[in-house]
Structure formats: structure tokens, C-alpha cells
Design an enzyme around this catalytic site. Structure first.
Site, PDB file in Angstrom:
ATOM      1  N   LYS A 156       3.050  10.113  -0.184  1.00 43.03           N
ATOM      2  CA  LYS A 156       2.420  10.735   0.817  1.00 43.03           C
ATOM      3  C   LYS A 156       3.496  11.794   1.615  1.00 43.03           C
ATOM      4  CE  LYS A 156      -1.714   7.155   1.049  1.00 43.03           C
ATOM      5  NZ  LYS A 156      -2.280   6.743   2.388  1.00 43.03           N
TER       6      LYS A 156
ATOM      7  N   GLN B 291       1.717  -6.811  -3.235  1.00 43.56           N
ATOM      8  CA  GLN B 291       2.375  -6.860  -2.185  1.00 43.56           C
ATOM      9  C   GLN B 291       3.791  -6.124  -1.348  1.00 43.56           C
ATOM     10  OE1 GLN B 291       1.311  -9.784  -3.612  1.00 43.56           O
ATOM     11  NE2 GLN B 291      -1.212  -8.481  -3.193  1.00 43.56           N
TER      12      GLN B 291
ATOM     13  N   ASP C 237       1.006  -1.397   0.114  1.00 39.34           N
ATOM     14  CA  ASP C 237       0.088   0.565  -0.333  1.00 39.34           C
ATOM     15  C   ASP C 237       0.711   1.474   0.293  1.00 39.34           C
ATOM     16  OD1 ASP C 237      -2.017  -1.507   0.082  1.00 39.34           O
ATOM     17  OD2 ASP C 237      -2.295  -1.955   2.714  1.00 39.34           O
ATOM     18  N   GLU C 238       1.214   1.190  -0.753  1.00 39.57           N
ATOM     19  CA  GLU C 238       3.065   2.462  -0.945  1.00 39.57           C
ATOM     20  C   GLU C 238       1.944   3.807  -1.626  1.00 39.57           C
ATOM     21  OE1 GLU C 238       3.912  -1.323  -1.218  1.00 39.57           O
ATOM     22  OE2 GLU C 238       5.676  -0.901   0.130  1.00 39.57           O
ATOM     23  N   GLY C 239       0.993   2.836  -2.722  1.00 42.34           N
ATOM     24  CA  GLY C 239       0.893   3.724  -3.781  1.00 42.34           C
ATOM     25  C   GLY C 239       1.653   3.266  -4.532  1.00 42.34           C
TER      26      GLY C 239
ATOM     27  N   ALA D 268      -3.633  -8.140  -3.580  1.00 39.26           N
ATOM     28  CA  ALA D 268      -3.527  -6.390  -4.176  1.00 39.26           C
ATOM     29  C   ALA D 268      -4.994  -5.838  -3.975  1.00 39.26           C
ATOM     30  CB  ALA D 268      -2.172  -6.328  -5.222  1.00 39.26           C
ATOM     31  N   GLY D 269      -4.752  -4.448  -3.684  1.00 45.24           N
ATOM     32  CA  GLY D 269      -5.741  -3.617  -3.465  1.00 45.24           C
ATOM     33  C   GLY D 269      -4.843  -2.290  -4.182  1.00 45.24           C
ATOM     34  N   HIS D 270      -5.116  -1.979  -5.678  1.00 46.04           N
ATOM     35  CA  HIS D 270      -4.773  -0.737  -5.673  1.00 46.04           C
ATOM     36  C   HIS D 270      -5.477   0.228  -6.574  1.00 46.04           C
ATOM     37  CE1 HIS D 270      -0.998  -2.819  -5.798  1.00 46.04           C
ATOM     38  NE2 HIS D 270      -0.970  -3.743  -6.853  1.00 46.04           N
TER      39      HIS D 270
ATOM     40  N   GLY E  70       0.435   1.591  -7.310  1.00 45.11           N
ATOM     41  CA  GLY E  70      -0.843   1.299  -8.466  1.00 45.11           C
ATOM     42  C   GLY E  70      -0.645   2.932  -8.950  1.00 45.11           C
ATOM     43  N   LYS E  71      -0.495   4.150  -8.637  1.00 44.96           N
ATOM     44  CA  LYS E  71      -0.874   5.754  -8.491  1.00 44.96           C
ATOM     45  C   LYS E  71       0.735   5.559  -9.180  1.00 44.96           C
ATOM     46  CE  LYS E  71       0.338   9.876  -7.890  1.00 44.96           C
ATOM     47  NZ  LYS E  71       0.728  11.327  -6.594  1.00 44.96           N
TER      48      LYS E  71
HETATM   49  P1  GDP Z   1      -0.578   0.563  -3.664  1.00 43.60           P
HETATM   50  O1  GDP Z   1      -1.410  -1.302  -2.615  1.00 43.60           O
HETATM   51  O2  GDP Z   1       0.703   0.163  -3.434  1.00 43.60           O
HETATM   52  O3  GDP Z   1      -1.145   0.243  -4.871  1.00 43.60           O
HETATM   53  O4  GDP Z   1      -1.335   1.018  -3.251  1.00 43.60           O
HETATM   54  P2  GDP Z   1      -3.096   1.663  -2.420  1.00 43.60           P
HETATM   55  O5  GDP Z   1      -3.715   2.171  -3.419  1.00 43.60           O
HETATM   56  O6  GDP Z   1      -3.455   0.373  -1.318  1.00 43.60           O
HETATM   57  O7  GDP Z   1      -2.837   2.533  -1.069  1.00 43.60           O
HETATM   58  C1  GDP Z   1      -2.158   4.495  -1.473  1.00 43.60           C
HETATM   59  C2  GDP Z   1      -2.866   5.082  -0.911  1.00 43.60           C
HETATM   60  O8  GDP Z   1      -2.376   5.993  -1.402  1.00 43.60           O
HETATM   61  C3  GDP Z   1      -3.900   5.084  -2.663  1.00 43.60           C
HETATM   62  O9  GDP Z   1      -5.559   5.433  -2.313  1.00 43.60           O
HETATM   63  C4  GDP Z   1      -3.399   6.719  -3.265  1.00 43.60           C
HETATM   64  O10 GDP Z   1      -4.291   6.976  -3.591  1.00 43.60           O
HETATM   65  C5  GDP Z   1      -3.175   7.488  -2.103  1.00 43.60           C
HETATM   66  N1  GDP Z   1      -1.433   8.314  -2.769  1.00 43.60           N
HETATM   67  C6  GDP Z   1      -0.886   7.511  -3.032  1.00 43.60           C
HETATM   68  N2  GDP Z   1       0.097   8.263  -3.605  1.00 43.60           N
HETATM   69  C7  GDP Z   1       0.000   9.310  -2.690  1.00 43.60           C
HETATM   70  C8  GDP Z   1       0.407  10.139  -2.120  1.00 43.60           C
HETATM   71  O11 GDP Z   1       1.658  11.179  -2.474  1.00 43.60           O
HETATM   72  N3  GDP Z   1      -0.487  11.319  -1.110  1.00 43.60           N
HETATM   73  C9  GDP Z   1      -1.675  11.119  -0.958  1.00 43.60           C
HETATM   74  N4  GDP Z   1      -2.346  11.696   0.274  1.00 43.60           N
HETATM   75  N5  GDP Z   1      -2.136   9.678  -1.336  1.00 43.60           N
HETATM   76  C10 GDP Z   1      -1.450   9.462  -2.038  1.00 43.60           C
HETATM   77  P1  IMO Z   2      -0.705  -4.349  -2.106  1.00 46.90           P
HETATM   78  O1  IMO Z   2      -0.225  -4.588  -3.343  1.00 46.90           O
HETATM   79  C1  IMO Z   2      -0.976  -5.045   1.715  1.00 46.90           C
HETATM   80  C2  IMO Z   2      -1.227  -8.928   3.533  1.00 46.90           C
HETATM   81  C3  IMO Z   2      -2.064  -9.715   4.625  1.00 46.90           C
HETATM   82  C4  IMO Z   2      -1.571 -10.271   4.947  1.00 46.90           C
HETATM   83  C5  IMO Z   2      -0.402 -11.017   4.715  1.00 46.90           C
HETATM   84  C6  IMO Z   2      -0.832 -12.605   4.054  1.00 46.90           C
HETATM   85  O2  IMO Z   2      -1.548  -3.851  -2.106  1.00 46.90           O
HETATM   86  O3  IMO Z   2       0.564  -3.437  -1.329  1.00 46.90           O
HETATM   87  P2  IMO Z   2      -2.474 -13.074   1.897  1.00 46.90           P
HETATM   88  O4  IMO Z   2      -4.590 -13.190   2.176  1.00 46.90           O
HETATM   89  O5  IMO Z   2      -1.572 -12.102   0.686  1.00 46.90           O
HETATM   90  O6  IMO Z   2      -1.764 -14.633   2.128  1.00 46.90           O
HETATM   91  O7  IMO Z   2      -2.012 -12.469   3.414  1.00 46.90           O
HETATM   92  O8  IMO Z   2      -0.027 -10.415   3.154  1.00 46.90           O
HETATM   93  N1  IMO Z   2      -0.731  -8.707   2.482  1.00 46.90           N
HETATM   94  C7  IMO Z   2      -0.802  -6.973   2.526  1.00 46.90           C
HETATM   95  N2  IMO Z   2      -1.170  -6.127   2.542  1.00 46.90           N
HETATM   96  N3  IMO Z   2      -0.670  -4.804   0.683  1.00 46.90           N
HETATM   97  C8  IMO Z   2      -1.589  -5.649   0.224  1.00 46.90           C
HETATM   98  O9  IMO Z   2      -1.380  -5.748  -1.599  1.00 46.90           O
HETATM   99  C9  IMO Z   2      -1.734  -7.139   0.657  1.00 46.90           C
HETATM  100  N4  IMO Z   2      -1.294  -7.919   0.388  1.00 46.90           N
HETATM  101  C10 IMO Z   2      -1.694  -9.296   1.551  1.00 46.90           C
HETATM  102  O10 IMO Z   2      -3.069  -8.162   5.333  1.00 46.90           O
HETATM  103  O11 IMO Z   2      -0.997  -9.765   6.273  1.00 46.90           O
HETATM  104 MG    MG Z   3      -2.366  -1.722  -1.620  1.00 46.51          MG
END
Ligand code: GDP
Ligand code: IMO
Ligand code: MG
Length: 427
Positions: free
Chosen positions: A330, A223, A13-15, A39-41, A17-18
């Protein structure tokens, strides 16, 4: 022309996707090489917000060929749903290619994932419950079902019989659950075949030929480094290879063709699920980061655990992945703090550790050693060049860069595509 990997430096969840979306207009192929719909982007384009799970974020760029590589595990029902949702919003999803060698997540593995977590009780991992772990376990155990098996009913039946011989026993005898019948699973999987088949090809061949033609291939990790099954905080990890080496095995692109490794790192740290997290905050500061950064999971909606930036982790990620560039996301979330703590090393039982401790037990007991950097109050979300940033925000980026083992080429100051400061071009 290059093959570029984008990976997560922390616990996800570092970003990513963006970052993928940002490069989208300049690349030809975007490949998901590991994980599945765990995953969730979140990608924000103008006023539109997209939440992607199984599809590579590159699907949102009109000229990109999105590819699901052999290293991915696919819940086909989720795949179709995600494609339908995007198509309904006007996104052209017709270019998607899917590896014939990727594994499929059969419904029994979702059941096994959930029931295993319940069985583990206090030792649970906090998985996403999507069947990821059991499907990778089947792959390694050589009882997995692959995409190509869906197009041959007799082979599929043999494979399902083989898998259920074992998994059926596990479900009934260990977990006291109903085991599905062979017919039921064969029917479930065969129902996907007609729609899936036109998307399926030898994606490794496709990508290597694209590189031969000097096209740009972007490999997007799900991840992150500390969730990697080999290099992460085992056993509190996912079951795939999320690091840059995984980009090669999960796509069929050989290591020597990988030119650039971009690590996405948040200006603080978050984690979803169980496991050690040295800089985790349990006080108002943690709640502040969660609220300001909207730190709730894209996939499961769980509140993310929050803590300060950890330079030991960033250095580790730089080393394990061979990072060439960091994207620091962020930074805007840190606005309004008197001082910004940064973890520079750990104290483990009175001993200073500048690098990740080799033993998990030490990592569990690591206490952060902080440096305190001066904060800033100005709204930075409209800044578009490094010079636009207040002096203390610039100093924060420079200090973190000096500690983290690679240059910080891009800084994120908001969720939208536009809210980005480029210090060094990534392409
Ligand atoms: P991913 O799993 O690495 O793709 O990241 P996620 O989408 O799960 O989580 C990142 C979140 O931060 C998303 O809601 C993005 O819209 C948001 N995001 C990305 N870059 C920035 C940033 O520079 N600032 C802020 N405030 N939000 C950001
Ligand atoms: P993105 O791509 C954050 C975590 C789960 C759990 C562990 C194992 O959005 O960064 P799993 O269902 O993969 O067997 O769960 O990994 N986890 C993540 N945490 N972002 C993700 O994906 C994750 N995908 C799995 O919460 O601790
Ligand atoms: Mg994510």
C-alpha cells in the site's frame, strides 16, 4: 526446497492474501495454520475480486493444494459456503485438505462470543463474533470438538455432552441465555460429516512428506503479530498463535524445517477492534488514509482505525518472527502527502523507548516520536521496478527498511496481482 511462512507484522489486514496469491504459482501447498473465519483476505486477480475468510488464499492458484491445518478452528457451515461460492465462480476447490485434528466451532460458541462481548460492556475486545475465542478456550480447556469426532457418532455425543455440561451452565446461569440440547448440537455437527470426510486427512504427515519430496509449502497466517495471544497486545488480541512459531504448531511442520519468514507490513498502520495503538490518527489524515486505502474490514465491514507507520512495531515483528523479508504494501496510499511521518520510537512519561515496552500500561501511554520524510505526488500505481518510483518514494522505502530490522523485498503499489515491485525474489 523450502517451507515458507507468511505472517502479518502489525494488527492484521496488511495484504497477506495478496502476497500468498503472488507466490501461488510457485508453491505446491498453501496452509492456513491459525484462526478461523475471523480472517478476511481480499485478493484481486485481473478484474475479479475474491474475499476469503476460512480458506487459504492459495485456493485461487490452480496447481496448489490448499490445506487447513490442525491449528485452525473451523465453522463448517462457513467452510461449505465459501467452497460453494468459489466453485460457482469457476474455481477448482476439489484439492482442499482438512486436518483431522483441527477444532470445530459449534454454534453455541458463536452465541458465547457475542454474549461475552455484550457482558464485558466497555471492557469488550471488539471481536468478530465468530466464536473464535470460546473455541480456542475449549481447546485449551480440553472440552473442544475436533474434526475427527464428527465421524464417530457415539464419541461425538460423549464430547458434546462433556462440553455442554459446562457451557450450558455458563449460557443459562451466567448469561441468562437458552442452552442448546445435546441432540441439537450432535445433529448439527453430524450433518456436516459426509461432505467433510473426503477432505480430511493427517495434514502434518502430508506436509512433511511434501517437504521430503522437495515441494514448496507456504504457511499463511491469519491475523498478525500484535494480535498473537502470546506476543500481541494482550488482552486485545485474538486467541491463536499468529506468529511464525504458530506456523509450526498449527501445521505439524517442525521449526527446523522452516526456511523463510516473510512479514507483510503496510506502509502505514491499521487496527480493527479495541486496544492500544500509539500512532492512531483522529484527524483528517486518519480519514484520508481510511478513504484512500479503502480501510474497511473484509470480515465485519467495520472502519479500520488508521495511523502512521510504526517502525518500533516492525522491528518487534522482525525479532519475534525471525523475519527474513518484508513485503511493504500500500505504498500507493501515501502518494500526495507533503511529508510522511514515521514513528521511530516512543516517549513514555519522558523516557525514550526504542523497543516495544514490556508493560502494556506503558504501551497504552506511549506517544510516538516521529521522523518526517519528504512526500511525493506522482501516481506510482503503474510503477513496476524500484527505479520507476519517484526519488522520495524510493527514499521512504529505504528509510523504513533501515529502521525495520529486515530487507524490504517486495513493494505493493496497488491491489491487483500485477501492481507489485520485486526488489529481491522471494523464491
Ligand atoms: P490480509 O487480511 O492481510 O490478507 O489483508 P486484507 O485483504 O484484509 O486487506 C488488505 C487490502 O489491501 C485488500 O483490500 C487488498 O486488495 C489491498 N491491497 C493489498 N496490497 C495493496 C497495495 O499494495 N496497494 C493497495 N492500494 N491495496 C493493496
Ligand atoms: P486478517 O487475517 C484484523 C481482531 C478483532 C478483535 C480481535 C479479537 O484479515 O488480518 P477475534 O474474533 O479474533 O476473537 O477478535 O482481533 N481481528 C482482526 N483484525 N484482521 C484480522 O484478520 C483479524 N482477526 C481478528 O477485530 O479486535
Ligand atoms: Mg484481512
Amino acid at each position: 526446497m523450502p517451507a515458507i511462512a507468511i505472517i502479518g507484522a502489525q494488527w492484521g489486514d496488511e495484504g497477506k492474501g495478496k502476497a500468498t496469491d503472488l507466490l501461488g504459482s510457485r508453491v505446491d501447498h498453501v496452509v492456513k495454520f491459525n484462526g478461523g473465519n475471523n480472517a478476511g483476505h481480499t485478493v484481486v486477480i485481473e478484474d475479479e475480486k475474491y474475499a476469503l475468510h476460512l480458506l487459504p488464499s492459495g485456493i485461487l492458484s490452480p496447481n496448489v493444494t490448499p490445506v487447513i491445518g490442525n491449528g485452525v478452528v473451523i465453522d463448517v457451515e462457513v467452510l461449505f459456503r465459501e467452497l460453494d461460492d468459489l466453485a460457482a465462480r469457476g474455481v477448482d476447490v476439489s484439492r482442499l485438505k482438512v486436518s483431522a485434528s483441527a477444532h470445530v466451532i459449534p454454534s453455541y460458541n458463536k452465541a458465547v462470543d457475542k454474549v461475552t462481548e455484550r457482558f464485558l460492556g466497555s471492557r469488550r475486545l471488539g471481536t468478530t463474533g465468530r466464536g473464535i475465542g470460546p473455541t480456542y478456550a475449549d481447546k485449551m480447556n480440553r472440552i473442544g470438538i475436533r474434526v475427527q469426532d464428527l465421524f464417530d457418532a457415539s464419541i461425538l455425543r460423549q464430547k458434546v455432552e462433556g462440553a455442554l455440561d459446562l457451557k450450558g451452565q455458563v449460557l443459562t446461569k451466567i448469561y441468562n441465555r437458552r442452552a442448546p440440547g445435546v441432540d441439537e448440537i450432535v445433529e448439527e455437527l453430524l450433518a456436516y460429516a459426509d461432505r467433510l470426510e473426503p477432505m480430511v486427512c493427517d495434514t502434518g504427515l502430508l506436509l512433511n512428506q511434501a517437504l521430503d519430496r522437495d515441494e514448496v509449502v507456504l504457511l499463511e497466517a491469519g491475523q498478525a503479530t500484535l494480535l498473537d495471544v502470546d506476543h500481541g497486545t494482550y488482552p486485545f488480541v485474538t486467541s491463536s498463535s499468529c506468529t511464525s512459531a504458530g506456523a509450526c504448531t498449527g501445521s505439524g511442520i517442525p521449526p527446523r524445517r522452516l526456511d523463510q519468514v516473510i512479514a507483510i507490513v503496510k506502509a502505514y498502520t491499521t487496527r480493527v477492534g479495541e486496544g492500544p495503538f500509539p500512532t492512531e490518527l483522529f484527524d483528517d489524515s486518519g480519514e484520508h488514509l481510511r478513504k484512500t486505502g479503502a480501510e474497511y474490514g473484509t470480515t465485519t465491514g467495520r472502519p479500520r482505525r488508521c495511523g502512521w507507520y510504526d517502525a518500533v512495531i516492525a522491528r518487534y515483528a522482525a525479532r519475534v518472527n525471525g523475519v527474513t523479508d518484508f513485503v511493504l504494501t500500500k505504498l500507493d496510499v501515501l502518494t500526495g502527502l507533503e511529508q510522511v511521518p514515521v514513528c521511530v520510537a516512543y516517549d513514555v512519561g519522558g523516557v525514550r523507548h526504542d523497543e516495544m515496552p514490556v508493560n502494556q500500561t506503558d504501551f497504552h501511554h506511549a506517544t510516538p516520536i516521529y521522523e518526517y520524510l519528504p512526500g511525493w505526488w506522482e501516481d506510482i500505481s503503474e510503477c513496476r521496478t524500484f527505479d520507476d518510483l519517484p526519488a522520495n518514494a524510493q527514499a521512504y522505502v529505504e528509510a523504513v527498511e533501515a529502521m525495520s530490522g529486515a530487507r524490504i523485498s517486495v513493494v505493493g503499489v496497488g491491489p491487483s496481482r500485477a501492481a507489485t515491485i520485486v526488489r529481491h525474489d522471494l523464491l
